[in-house]
Design an enzyme around this catalytic site. Structure first.
Site, mmCIF file in Angstrom:
data_model
loop_
_atom_site.group_PDB
_atom_site.id
_atom_site.type_symbol
_atom_site.label_atom_id
_atom_site.label_comp_id
_atom_site.label_asym_id
_atom_site.label_seq_id
_atom_site.Cartn_x
_atom_site.Cartn_y
_atom_site.Cartn_z
ATOM 1 N N ARG A 249 -1.007 -14.080 -6.418
ATOM 2 C CA ARG A 249 -0.599 -12.768 -5.902
ATOM 3 C C ARG A 249 0.585 -12.249 -6.732
ATOM 4 N NH1 ARG A 249 -2.481 -8.434 -3.034
ATOM 5 N NH2 ARG A 249 -1.208 -7.859 -1.240
ATOM 6 N N THR B 120 -10.592 -3.532 -4.924
ATOM 7 C CA THR B 120 -10.627 -4.983 -5.089
ATOM 8 C C THR B 120 -12.007 -5.500 -5.521
ATOM 9 O OG1 THR B 120 -8.902 -5.062 -3.385
ATOM 10 C CG2 THR B 120 -9.910 -7.132 -3.900
ATOM 11 N N SER C 43 -7.562 -8.387 -7.145
ATOM 12 C CA SER C 43 -7.291 -6.978 -6.871
ATOM 13 C C SER C 43 -6.268 -6.381 -7.825
ATOM 14 C CB SER C 43 -6.761 -6.850 -5.433
ATOM 15 O OG SER C 43 -6.580 -5.510 -5.080
ATOM 16 N N VAL C 44 -6.392 -5.073 -8.049
ATOM 17 C CA VAL C 44 -5.276 -4.289 -8.568
ATOM 18 C C VAL C 44 -4.822 -3.306 -7.481
ATOM 19 C CG1 VAL C 44 -5.718 -4.488 -11.053
ATOM 20 C CG2 VAL C 44 -6.936 -2.731 -9.726
ATOM 21 N N ASN C 45 -5.247 -3.544 -6.277
ATOM 22 C CA ASN C 45 -5.024 -2.721 -5.092
ATOM 23 C C ASN C 45 -5.886 -1.466 -5.131
ATOM 24 O OD1 ASN C 45 -4.063 -2.243 -2.541
ATOM 25 N ND2 ASN C 45 -2.293 -1.103 -3.232
ATOM 26 N N SER D 95 -1.388 -9.600 2.120
ATOM 27 C CA SER D 95 -2.713 -9.174 1.662
ATOM 28 C C SER D 95 -3.740 -9.366 2.770
ATOM 29 C CB SER D 95 -3.095 -10.032 0.456
ATOM 30 O OG SER D 95 -4.443 -9.818 0.102
ATOM 31 N N SER D 96 -4.863 -8.687 2.621
ATOM 32 C CA SER D 96 -6.002 -8.933 3.525
ATOM 33 C C SER D 96 -7.100 -9.726 2.836
ATOM 34 C CB SER D 96 -6.608 -7.597 3.983
ATOM 35 O OG SER D 96 -5.668 -6.843 4.682
ATOM 36 N N GLY E 167 -12.264 -4.424 -0.014
ATOM 37 C CA GLY E 167 -12.313 -3.422 1.051
ATOM 38 C C GLY E 167 -11.006 -3.200 1.784
#
Ligand code: GLY
Length: 561
Positions: free
Chosen positions: A96, A370, A388-390, A441-442, A461
């Site tokens: 992360r 993501t 992810s890059v968000n 994060s999710s 998502g």
């Protein structure tokens, strides 16, 4: 070999590759599902070269950084859930992003303490220090059989030679067009003469190929020091960012113990903090375990799942953040007795307004972003990775001469307690910004196992990741396979906004009426969301099945001999 969801181009690509791979033995058994056919293709290439699932994961992650720049990349971060077959060891690589050392809690607020729109989403000030390059090196060095220079080859090839863009690329690029246009380096790479390219356009990324090559040649130092680091820092500083060489020097991958739980005979292995995923899933399943969801009517099932999610996301806002910075009561949150307390507040005949769990409620829309891939080899090594890059195309900013699109993951912090982020998620002090801290994060890479089956799954998502994976797990519990998990109609609740969000077709008219009668507010999303990538190992038959979400452009491939 069997292909699942087979666009013509993808079938051809896989066929061509496999025809070049020789020596199909049981060691060549593999299952892979990813968001792009070329990434799945790269996994097969690694297995064909004698690599394992971890080498395949390096190759997939690196190829996705090239062919799916809207979702992930070297300028981003992620979580890799690993299972090593030789000793059953399980761990989560935490790659992360971290907040730069010059970051501070109020950095996105104006003089009156209001969040300045866009500051945590667009441009280099929104970017955390990337973790993907360090994680690829770590994965190759500690778990792979092949050198990094081999597992990065497919990505270097696609960056240098190019590939034909898909419709998803065009859609997400259109969504982030103003941000891409405001970064000259990004515009030069991703646009065709300043415009969203037409279908059939070839995206070539020579600078990214060179950056990947430096990573292959020098390991982490090839990104966090030397030429790449100099270019990153120069561009970031010139555009108002706050990264320093010390930030890059300090970046470390952390191995964390996954979160474990059980649900009706299924063992769940989920992501550890700073992902809220593992805790959230185990907590939701602990709440739901006393209901026989398989036998119950559809409206009651969806009501109960919604009420569980409401409580999970409430606790997320109250308690969760980077465990290296704050104390999180993880064992309490995933304790079945704690879940029993939450369950006792659920009524089967009525929804509980979120305001009853906590005070004043701001609202905002959700998003999509993501990437996820799942891979397992014939020895039983397996990887679930969500990267992810968000936001789509991250911050929209590319550092000149690197080809690297920077994330805007700083938005996953809570800029101000009670404020909502781009996904409408509310949070508080546990997830406040601090130098060196990782944002909550999710992302929820997940393993499931019962006496018959092993499953590897996850999805992109944003805030809806946890509910999508939960619906996949419940479908696994119903006895269904990957084709079904990735296809199940989706609905979601995240405590705030206090509404059941559902994709078009996600709830039947009977279910909509039934849920409304129970007091739920309902909100249809403008598009079908998620891009789940999943595989299953059937223990008795010794064979794989796999599936790629029909909503996306990915590809699942299995080879059972
Ligand atoms: N950037 C989305 C997440 O980590 O949840």
């Amino acid at each position: 070999m069997k292909l699942a969801k087979t666009p013509v181009v993808a079938v051809l690509a896989v066929f061509l590759t496999l025809s070049a791979i020789t020596g199909h033995t049981t060691e060549n058994k593999v299952a892979v599902a990813s968001a792009h056919p070329l990434a799945s293709h790269a996994a097969l290439e690694m297995i064909g070269r004698g690599g394992n699932a971890f080498d395949a994961a390096v190759a997939i992650g690196a190829v996705l950084a090239v062919v799916e720049p809207a979702g992930s990349g070297l300028g981003g971060g992620g979580f890799w859930l690993l299972h090593r077959a030789s000793d059953g060891f399980e761990t989560m690589l935490d790659g992360r992003e971290t907040a730069p050392l010059a970051a501070h809690q109020d950095m996105y607020l104006d003089a009156e303490g209001r969040v300045i729109p866009g500051l945590s989403i667009d441009g280099p000030l929104s970017a955390g220090i990337p973790g993907v390059p360090a994680a690829l090196v770590h994965l190759a060095e500690h778990y792979g059989k092949l050198p990094l220079s081999a597992s990065l080859q497919p990505a270097i090839r696609y960056a240098r030679d190019g590939f034909i863009i898909g419709e998803r690329y065009r859609r997400l690029l259109s969504f982030r067009l103003p941000q891409i246009q405001s970064s000259p380096a990004a515009a030069a790479i991703f646009l065709d003469n300043g415009r969203v390219p037409d279908p059939g356009w070839t995206l070539r990324q020579p600078d990214l190929a060179k950056t990947l090559q430096r990573l292959a040649d020098f390991g982490a130092a090839g990104f966090y020091a030397g030429e790449t680091a100099e270019k990153l820092l120069k561009s970031v500083k010139a555009a108002g960012g706050i990264w320093s060489q010390q930030d890059l020097d300090n970046y470390r991958v952390v191995e964390r113990e996954p979160v474990k739980g059980t649900y009706r005979g299924i063992r769940i292995t989920g992501a550890a903090l700073p992902s809220a995923g593992g805790i959230g899933l185990v907590q939701a399943l602990n709440i739901l375990t006393e209901y026989d969801l398989t036998a119950i009517d559809a409206v009651t099932r969806k009501h109960l799942v919604t009420e569980a999610l409401r409580r999970v996301y409430h606790d997320r806002a109250l308690y969760l953040g980077d465990p290296d910075f704050i104390d999180v009561p993880v064992s309490r949150l995933i304790n079945p007795d704690y879940a029993a307390g939450l369950r006792s507040t659920i009524r089967k005949d009525r929804s509980l307004p979120s305001v009853m769990l906590s005070g004043d409620i701001p609202e905002q829309a959700g998003g999509d972003n993501t990437t996820h891939f799942s891979v397992m080899d014939g020895e039983g090594n397996r990887v679930a990775a969500t990267l992810s890059v968000n936001y789509p195309f991250g911050s929209g900013f590319v550092a000149e001469g690197t080809g690297v699109i920077l994330n805007d993951e700083m938005d996953d912090f809570d800029s101000r307690p009670g404020a909502v982020n781009v996904y409408g998620l509310i949070g508080g002090l546990p997830n406040a910004i601090a130098p060196g801290k990782r944002m909550l994060s999710s992302m929820s890479p997940t393993f499931l196992e019962d006496d018959e089956r092993i499953a590897v799954l996850g999805t992109p998502g944003g805030s809806r990741i946890i509910s999508m994976v939960l619906l996949g797990i419940l479908d696994f519990a119903d006895g269904n396979g990957p084709d079904s998990w990735v296809s199940v109609p989706r609905y979601h609740h995240q405590y705030i906004p206090d509404a059941v969000q559902y994709e078009p077709g996600g709830l039947s008219s009977e279910e909509l009426q039934g849920l409304e009668k129970l007091g739920h507010r309902l909100r249809e999303t403008s598009y079908r969301y998620g891009d789940m990538q999943a595989l299953q190992w059937h223990k008795r038959e010794g064979r794989f099945s796999a599936a790629s979400d029909p909503r996306g452009e990915g590809l699942a491939v299995i080879r059972n001999d």
